[in-house]
Design an enzyme around this catalytic site. Structure first.
Site, PDB file in Angstrom:
ATOM      1  N   LYS B  88       0.843  -1.206   0.000  1.00 23.72           N
ATOM      2  CA  LYS B  88       0.000   0.000   0.000  1.00 23.72           C
ATOM      3  C   LYS B  88       0.873   1.248   0.000  1.00 23.72           C
ATOM      4  O   LYS B  88       0.615   2.209  -0.708  1.00 23.72           O
ATOM      5  CB  LYS B  88      -0.940   0.023   1.210  1.00 23.72           C
ATOM      6  CG  LYS B  88      -2.015  -1.047   1.183  1.00 23.72           C
ATOM      7  CD  LYS B  88      -3.082  -0.832   2.244  1.00 23.72           C
ATOM      8  CE  LYS B  88      -2.554  -0.894   3.648  1.00 23.72           C
ATOM      9  NZ  LYS B  88      -2.040  -2.243   3.989  1.00 23.72           N
ATOM     10  N   CYS B 172     -12.013   1.347  16.777  1.00 22.49           N
ATOM     11  CA  CYS B 172     -10.779   0.577  16.655  1.00 22.49           C
ATOM     12  C   CYS B 172      -9.897   0.599  17.896  1.00 22.49           C
ATOM     13  O   CYS B 172      -9.293  -0.419  18.225  1.00 22.49           O
ATOM     14  CB  CYS B 172      -9.986   1.003  15.422  1.00 22.49           C
ATOM     15  SG  CYS B 172      -9.200   2.612  15.470  1.00 22.49           S
ATOM     16  N   MET B 173      -9.811   1.699  18.615  1.00 20.02           N
ATOM     17  CA  MET B 173      -8.806   1.761  19.681  1.00 20.02           C
ATOM     18  C   MET B 173      -9.369   2.041  21.069  1.00 20.02           C
ATOM     19  O   MET B 173      -8.628   2.122  22.031  1.00 20.02           O
ATOM     20  CB  MET B 173      -7.773   2.863  19.379  1.00 20.02           C
ATOM     21  CG  MET B 173      -6.987   2.655  18.117  1.00 20.02           C
ATOM     22  SD  MET B 173      -6.254   1.009  17.959  1.00 20.02           S
ATOM     23  CE  MET B 173      -5.147   0.995  19.368  1.00 20.02           C
ATOM     24  N   MET B 347      -7.013  -5.384  16.651  1.00 16.08           N
ATOM     25  CA  MET B 347      -8.470  -5.410  16.722  1.00 16.08           C
ATOM     26  C   MET B 347      -9.030  -6.647  17.407  1.00 16.08           C
ATOM     27  O   MET B 347     -10.166  -6.645  17.880  1.00 16.08           O
ATOM     28  CB  MET B 347      -9.069  -5.293  15.310  1.00 16.08           C
ATOM     29  CG  MET B 347      -8.762  -3.971  14.642  1.00 16.08           C
ATOM     30  SD  MET B 347      -9.356  -2.585  15.624  1.00 16.08           S
ATOM     31  CE  MET B 347      -7.817  -1.732  15.939  1.00 16.08           C
ATOM     32  N   GLY B 384      -4.425   0.881  14.317  1.00 14.42           N
ATOM     33  CA  GLY B 384      -4.788   0.689  12.924  1.00 14.42           C
ATOM     34  C   GLY B 384      -4.609   1.941  12.083  1.00 14.42           C
ATOM     35  O   GLY B 384      -4.038   1.902  11.008  1.00 14.42           O
ATOM     36  N   GLN B 385      -5.086   3.077  12.590  1.00 15.62           N
ATOM     37  CA  GLN B 385      -5.128   4.285  11.770  1.00 15.62           C
ATOM     38  C   GLN B 385      -3.880   5.144  11.990  1.00 15.62           C
ATOM     39  O   GLN B 385      -3.230   5.052  13.025  1.00 15.62           O
ATOM     40  CB  GLN B 385      -6.390   5.088  12.094  1.00 15.62           C
ATOM     41  CG  GLN B 385      -7.669   4.306  11.787  1.00 15.62           C
ATOM     42  CD  GLN B 385      -8.892   5.169  11.888  1.00 15.62           C
ATOM     43  OE1 GLN B 385      -9.175   5.942  10.971  1.00 15.62           O
ATOM     44  NE2 GLN B 385      -9.622   5.029  12.968  1.00 15.62           N
TER      45      GLN B 385
END
Lengths: 94, 802
Positions: B88, B172-173, B347, B384-385
């Site tokens: 990516k 997510c967190m 996650m 994740g982000q």
């Protein structure tokens, strides 16, 4: 005719010579050529007629018990015209 | 030479060259490979930026010419990735150039989106807010930059006295946050990515870093390929690409990770292999006498031992399906203090109806076993982000939080924030706002039934695809006449297409930015290219709405002295009208906001350096303190010699301890079954997640041809035996149904992920196949984070109604 330069990492305890010997007997890996061996990995080239046969070679390599991983480090598809058809991008309706 | 042979020779040369190079650059290497710089040519100007995608925070070198990004290379000076990128990352430049970028504000009129001016768009948003300020909510993102999130935070909490601001990072967190806060008294990992370079054993708890954090995965796999003994233990509910590299794989039944960790701790106590000294010196014990509770009550080691009594290996095997021999072996590993053990999770623990408990348990396991506080030895949650840490967690864009780890319910914290923002006392609302699930529920409920959110502004996220149970939380809002959805985004996502007002946004290097990655590393970049059409920075949009509100008479948009909340001056002290986009880049608004925000960072010892320091660094890990004239980052918190705030002689000092005694909390947490499990009607588990090639909802990566070609659509992974029993062939389109929705997907047998019997996995990147119409909105009672990893589903062939 897609072409890929690959690095095949061998699982510890497996040698390059044995891999070469087994691969030379495997008719499903036409288009694969092996190069130099170094530190548990072998350089190679997949030179296939089309994507299905290119991907079949990759899958067959990755499925081998003596192969830990196959990385593609070079890929050319400049003279390939046939690509798998992609699903249409139609929006989802709610 | 014939072309075909030339290509084969080039391929073999590349492969041979790859054999001989280390995967990772060495310290002192140029940021850009000289061969790349030479090949690109003198017309390409290179600049640094963190990658747009995940929380690893790899740094890239961005090549620009003619006003376009034309090349991407790994930044060899970046400590995180040392020149390496994932698939990516290598394509991140293409994310800007999908064919359907949003370029004009659009308003829905008579069912169609029609172009309008920015002035009209900003006016519409401001007037909606003025009409009912308490009914306005702002849904933001862990992909917000720090200045973007800070501006939104200040507008809502400092300006509108409205705490209905929450980020998609709630999805997510949030459980990682509650886990850290209730264990150490403060959020975010105490450790850092350096652990990957030192660990003897890496334990993965329900995560798949080979696909989700591939550069980090490469960091420790690279050690292996150079002959180092690094053991990898994969603990999960399905085999993934990561499992192929693992020395051991422990497969557990969904939710039973809670029992597993209790079982490990049981073994440590049984065998007396726990670290008595660490526990006696640095730990306290806590339990929840009245159910889930962030504060709980103090208890002691005796009660802890008694609590663990029931988690025998036999009992844990019964609950989890993990053979007791495997549990004992893992416990023996944890009981060996000569080993350095790093636990990583993402996650699997966080998207869990007992996510806070899962997080607490892994921290407790590491502290009990003494695997804490040394390089390679400790628990570390992965983000994740790209800025869930930097923005959502640190700026506090959560409905209960203020910047710098402060909270709205604490009077002293509110006064501290009001002080920095120069606001009258009492401006900040003490009542937490709606968290994500509640916010969207209220937006999707008629007003007369309690749906008190009527205007919702979404920035940098795609909730129509990413919320759980979208039939409940998102779809109804689109049929209610008094609900107004404003969406700021870059592409026509599912959310954008449903919006009442669309605001086109700049993305990544089309604007200045600062973000914070998973290891507390704050990273900065400068704008390098212009956005297309009339797309504008999200931060500007927020400031412009704030100014329009002030023009309309909203007193909250002024501070105590009557100045605009976002008053900005140039170097000569002259006010700059930054709400007018023509002047937005007369000054560096990012720097202005960052320097103000930085003042919050001292409260909880999350010190940030001046903005200018980040413009040359590849990020700095906070706390960053000035020592000897330079700014020094911190690798490990709470450890003497590493953390500047640990007092001399203390060794380890949890200086934000919730028991006020410099101790961290080990929590007594029980296994609790999930709210929905397979039954006769819905006999399978459904788990959702990501794939390597696609970032979250695919709004960017599905527009990057090589990535889309690699994984063109979603699918359902099935166990081969299950498929055989149902007569399902590989690739056959099947119907998945839960109590909430249904979807048709092709089945993939023996794919890159291999679920056990009774389990299915579906990635959520494909907007044509919205798996979140089927997922469950149940959430952790403390973090409010939903569980995307387990609900009950059935699968059948088309035409089969049995």
């Amino acid at each position: 005719m897609p072409t890929s330069g690959i690095v095949i990492r061998l699982r510890s305890g497996h040698g390059a010579a044995a891999l070469r010997a087994r691969l030379s007997e495997h008719s499903g890996l036409a288009g694969l050529e092996l190069g130099e061996y170094r530190s548990g990995a072998i350089a190679g080239v997949i030179d296939a007629e089309d994507y299905p046969s290119h991907d079949a070679v990759l899958s067959a390599l990755r499925d081998r018990a003596d192969v830990c991983a196959v990385d593609i480090v070079f890929h050319d598809f400049s003279d390939t015209s046939e690509f798998p058809k992609l699903p249409a991008r139609r929006p989802h309706t709610r | 030479m014939e072309r075909r042979n030339f290509l084969k020779l080039s391929a073999l040369t590349a492969a041979t060259s790859a054999l001989s190079q280390d995967a990772l650059a060495k310290p002192g290497d140029d940021a850009l490979d000289p061969a790349i710089r030479e090949r690109a040519g003198a017309k390409v100007v290179w600049g640094k930026a963190p990658c747009r995608f995940c929380g690893t925070g790899c740094h890239v070198q961005v090549g620009v010419t003619g006003g376009r990004v034309v090349a991407i290379a790994g930044d060899r000076q970046a400590a995180v990735n040392r020149g390496l990128l994932c698939v990516k990352g290598y394509h991140v430049g293409l994310a800007l150039y999908g064919g359907d970028r949003l370029t004009t504000p659009m308003l829905k009129r008579d069912g169609k989106h029609v172009p309008i001016s920015w002035d009209e768009a900003i006016d519409i948003v401001a007037k909606r807010i003025m009409k009912n300020p308490a009914g306005f909510a702002l849904y933001g993102s862990g992909q917000w930059t720090i200045p973007e999130g800070y501006a939104a935070q200040k507008l809502m909490k400092g300006g509108l006295s409205n705490n209905h601001i929450d980020p998609n990072a709630r999805l997510c967190m949030a459980s990682a946050v509650t886990g850290y806060v209730s264990t150490y008294g403060v959020d975010e990992p105490a450790s850092c990515f350096d652990d990957l370079d030192h660990a003897d054993v890496i334990v993965l708890w329900g995560n798949n870093p080979a696909e989700m954090h591939p550069v980090l995965f490469s960091r420790f796999m690279d050690r292996r390929s150079r002959g180092e003994q690094v053991k990898l233990i994969d603990i999960g509910t399905r085999r993934t690409r990561t499992t192929a590299f693992a020395d051991a794989y422990l497969e557990f039944k969904p939710q039973s990770d809670l029992a597993l960790m209790n079982g490990l701790m049981h073994c440590l106590l049984r065998d007396e292999t726990y670290d008595k000294e660490f526990v006696e010196k640095f730990c306290a014990f806590r339990y929840e006498p009245n159910g889930p509770d962030m504060v709980g009550a103090a208890t002691d080691f005796k009660a802890f031992r008694a609590h663990l009594g029931k988690y025998t290996p036999e009992r844990v095997e019964e609950i989890s399906g993990v053979p007791k021999a495997q549990l004992e072996q893992l416990a023996k590993m944890f009981g060996d203090r000569k080993l350095r053990i790093t636990s990583l999770w993402c996650m699997g623990f966080n998207q869990h109806t007992r996510g806070t408990a899962a997080n607490r348990l892994v921290h407790g396991l590491h502290m009990l076993s003494g695997h804490w506080g040394k390089p390679g030895d400790g628990p570390q949650s992965l983000t994740g982000q790209p800025s869930a840490c930097g923005t959502a967690r640190e700026v506090g864009t959560l409905s209960h939080a203020l910047p710098g780890g402060l909270v709205v319910t604490n009077e002293k914290h509110r006064h501290q924030a009001e002080g920095i923002w120069n606001l009258p006392e009492g401006r900040i609302n003490p009542k937490p706002g709606y968290h994500t699930v509640e916010m969207w529920k209220r937006f999707s409920t008629p007003k007369e039934s309690g749906g008190d959110i009527d205007t919702l502004w979404v920035q940098v996220t795609n909730p129509a695809q990413s919320l759980p149970n979208t039939h409940l939380l998102f779809d109804p809002s689109r049929k209610l006449p008094d609900k107004f959805l404003v969406v700021s985004d870059v592409y026509p996502t599912a959310t954008v297409r449903s919006a009442d007002l669309i605001l086109p946004s700049a993305m990544w290097v089309e604007k200045n930015g600062v973000v914070g990655n998973s290891e507390r590393r704050t990273q900065q970049w400068f704008k390098m290219v212009n956005p297309p059409g009339q797309a504008r920075d999200d931060c500007w949009q927020t400031l412009a709405v704030a100014h329009r509100l002030m023009e309309l008479g909203h007193e909250g948009m002024r501070d105590k002295e009557g100045k605009f909340l976002f008053h900005v001056e140039d170097a000569k002290g002259k006010a700059v009208p930054v709400w007018d986009f023509a002047h937005y880049y007369d000054v560096n608004v990012d720097e202005h906001l960052f320097e103000e925000y930085r003042r919050f960072s001292r409260f909880k010892h999350k010190d940030l350096a001046p903005y200018r320091e980040y413009t040359t660094a590849r990020g700095l890990r906070w706390p960053v303190v000035e020592q000897g004239g330079s700014w020094k980052e911190t690798r490990y918190r709470f450890v003497e010699g590493e953390d500047p705030y640990v007092q001399k002689g203390k060794g380890v000092q949890f200086y934000h301890s919730t028991s006020d005694n410099d101790r961290a909390q080990i929590w007594l947490q029980d296994y609790v079954p999930p709210p929905e499990s397979p039954d006769a009607e819905f006999p399978f588990w459904l788990c959702t997640g990501r794939v390597l090639e696609h970032w979250h909802t695919g709004s960017m990566t599905m527009r990057i041809a090589p990535l889309r070609r690699a994984v063109p659509q979603a699918y359902v992974e099935m166990n081969r035996d299950d498929a055989r029993a149902l007569g399902i062939a590989d690739g056959e389109v099947v119907i998945l149904e839960t109590r909430r929705g249904s979807i048709e997907l092709p089945a993939w047998l023996d794919g890159r992920g291999r679920p056990p019997k009774g389990s299915l996995f579906v990635p959520f990147f494909d907007e044509r196949l919205l798996i979140n119409e089927l997922t469950l909105e149940s959430y952790d009672p403390l973090s409010k984070q939903p569980d995307y990893k387990k609900c009950a589903v059935r699968v059948r062939r088309r035409g089969d109604h049995s």
